[in-house]
Design an enzyme around this catalytic site. Structure first.
Site, PDB file in Angstrom:
ATOM      1  N   VAL A   1       0.853  -1.179   0.000  1.00 34.87           N
ATOM      2  CA  VAL A   1       0.000   0.000   0.000  1.00 34.87           C
ATOM      3  C   VAL A   1       0.890   1.230   0.000  1.00 34.87           C
ATOM      4  O   VAL A   1       1.826   1.331   0.803  1.00 34.87           O
ATOM      5  CB  VAL A   1      -0.925   0.032   1.237  1.00 34.87           C
ATOM      6  CG1 VAL A   1      -1.790   1.284   1.206  1.00 34.87           C
ATOM      7  CG2 VAL A   1      -1.789  -1.218   1.292  1.00 34.87           C
ATOM      8  N   CYS A   2       0.634   2.151  -0.911  1.00 35.31           N
ATOM      9  CA  CYS A   2       1.346   3.409  -0.957  1.00 35.31           C
ATOM     10  C   CYS A   2       2.854   3.169  -1.044  1.00 35.31           C
ATOM     11  O   CYS A   2       3.319   2.374  -1.853  1.00 35.31           O
ATOM     12  CB  CYS A   2       0.943   4.262   0.243  1.00 35.31           C
ATOM     13  SG  CYS A   2       1.322   6.016   0.104  1.00 35.31           S
TER      14      CYS A   2
END
Length: 333
Positions: free
Chosen positions: A117-118
């Site tokens: 994520v990210c």
């Protein structure tokens, strides 16, 4: 928690982004609810020890298990969140603790599906899990990811990218989109749609949909480029050809092209188009202006040119974009 069917393990470490950690469990818990527990998701937070972990938001989070304990179990999905620090010039730097990287590398060998994520993509990259693959991350660190890991094909534009059993997500809130996509992959679109409705969000921003606003957030080190960027925005409806921009900057056409490539990693034409799309996007969100008026005001000239630019940059149409993202104020005119 329900009986283990699909073990979802989220990696915890100091300064981790809080939403990266808390977003996916909410989505998977709704999948369990919407299927009367048939989804079989069991979400655990794993850390080096059972001590509380302090997130980047300052909130303490308690692990459910340790990395050593997790290593004895068969993991369905490993979710690797990100963490960043800001320097004194407010530039973002992803954190890749070698100990965390090594733990992720070890756990990935026991995992059916690995996701980030990210800026968690930087941890996957450091663990060698993205070599030879196409991947995304938050736009602010995409260039660093590409520079540090040339074996990775970094694409800063999409919301998320799937490469076999490795998934990478973009901005922090994209963890919700990514989690929905994982549910759709496991349980089908119908279940993912029911979950999306509970979250009051658009079911599926296509994986190729752009991380909006990227071009205008790039940072240049030179005053000349910053002046050009402001000139472009102030004169967005003008032709803004290479010759026009070169004349404004008092340089030759070729030199201008070299400056844009060096400072912004793109061409003058591509940057101008991105700026036009950004301004058009804002108008579509906040006004009831017709597509003809938006196209004219943003320098596209025709609606067809506007539509082609939106498809190229955002993988959607102006009409569809307005339908999804127009604000209440814009809807009221």
């Amino acid at each position: 928690m329900s009986t283990v069917g699909r073990l979802i393990a989220i990696v915890l470490f100091e300064d981790v982004d809080l939403l990266d950690v808390t977003g996916p469990p909410e989505v998977f818990s709704l999948a369990r609810r919407e299927t009367d527990e048939a989804a079989g998701y069991d979400v655990v937070l794993a850390a080096e020890t059972m001590d509380p972990v302090i997130t980047g938001a300052g909130v303490r989070v308690l692990p459910d298990t340790t990395f050593d304990e997790l290593a004895t179990r068969r993991i369905d999905t490993l979710i690797v969140p990100g963490a960043v620090r800001m320097d004194d010039q407010r530039r973002v730097h992803p954190l890749t603790d070698p100990a965390v990287v090594e733990r992720v590398r070890q756990l990935a060998g026991r995992t059916r599906r690995v996701t980030s994520v990210c800026v968690g993509a930087h941890i996957l990259a450091a663990a060698g899990l993205l070599d030879g693959k196409r991947a995304t991350t938050h736009w602010s660190t995409a260039r660093q990811l590409a520079d540090e890991h040339p074996a990775i094909e970094v694409d800063a534009d999409p919301i998320f990218i799937r490469e076999g059993d490795v998934w990478t997500g973009a901005g922090i809130s994209a963890c919700l989109d990514l989690s929905l996509a994982l549910i759709a992959d496991d349980l089908g679109e119908a279940v993912a749609l029911r979950v999306a409705r509970q979250l009051v969000m658009y079911l599926k921003r296509p994986s190729g949909q752009s991380q909006f606003s990227v071009p205008l957030e790039q940072v240049s080190a030179t005053r000349r480029i910053e002046d050009l960027r402001h000139h472009i925005l102030r004169n967005i409806a003008a032709p803004l050809t290479v010759a026009d921009l070169a004349a404004h900057a008092h340089v030759g056409d070729r030199q201008l092209t070299r400056i844009f490539k060096t400072e912004l990693g793109t061409t003058p034409h591509a940057y101008v188009e991105s700026a036009r799309v950004e301004v058009a996007r804002q108008q579509l969100e906040s006004t009831d202006a017709t597509l003809e008026r938006v196209a004219s005001a943003c320098g596209f000239g025709t609606v067809d040119t506007l539509v082609r630019a939106f498809r190229r940059r955002l993988d959607t149409t102006p009409t569809e974009y307005r339908r999804r993202f127009r604000t209440a104020a814009g809807a009221q005119g």
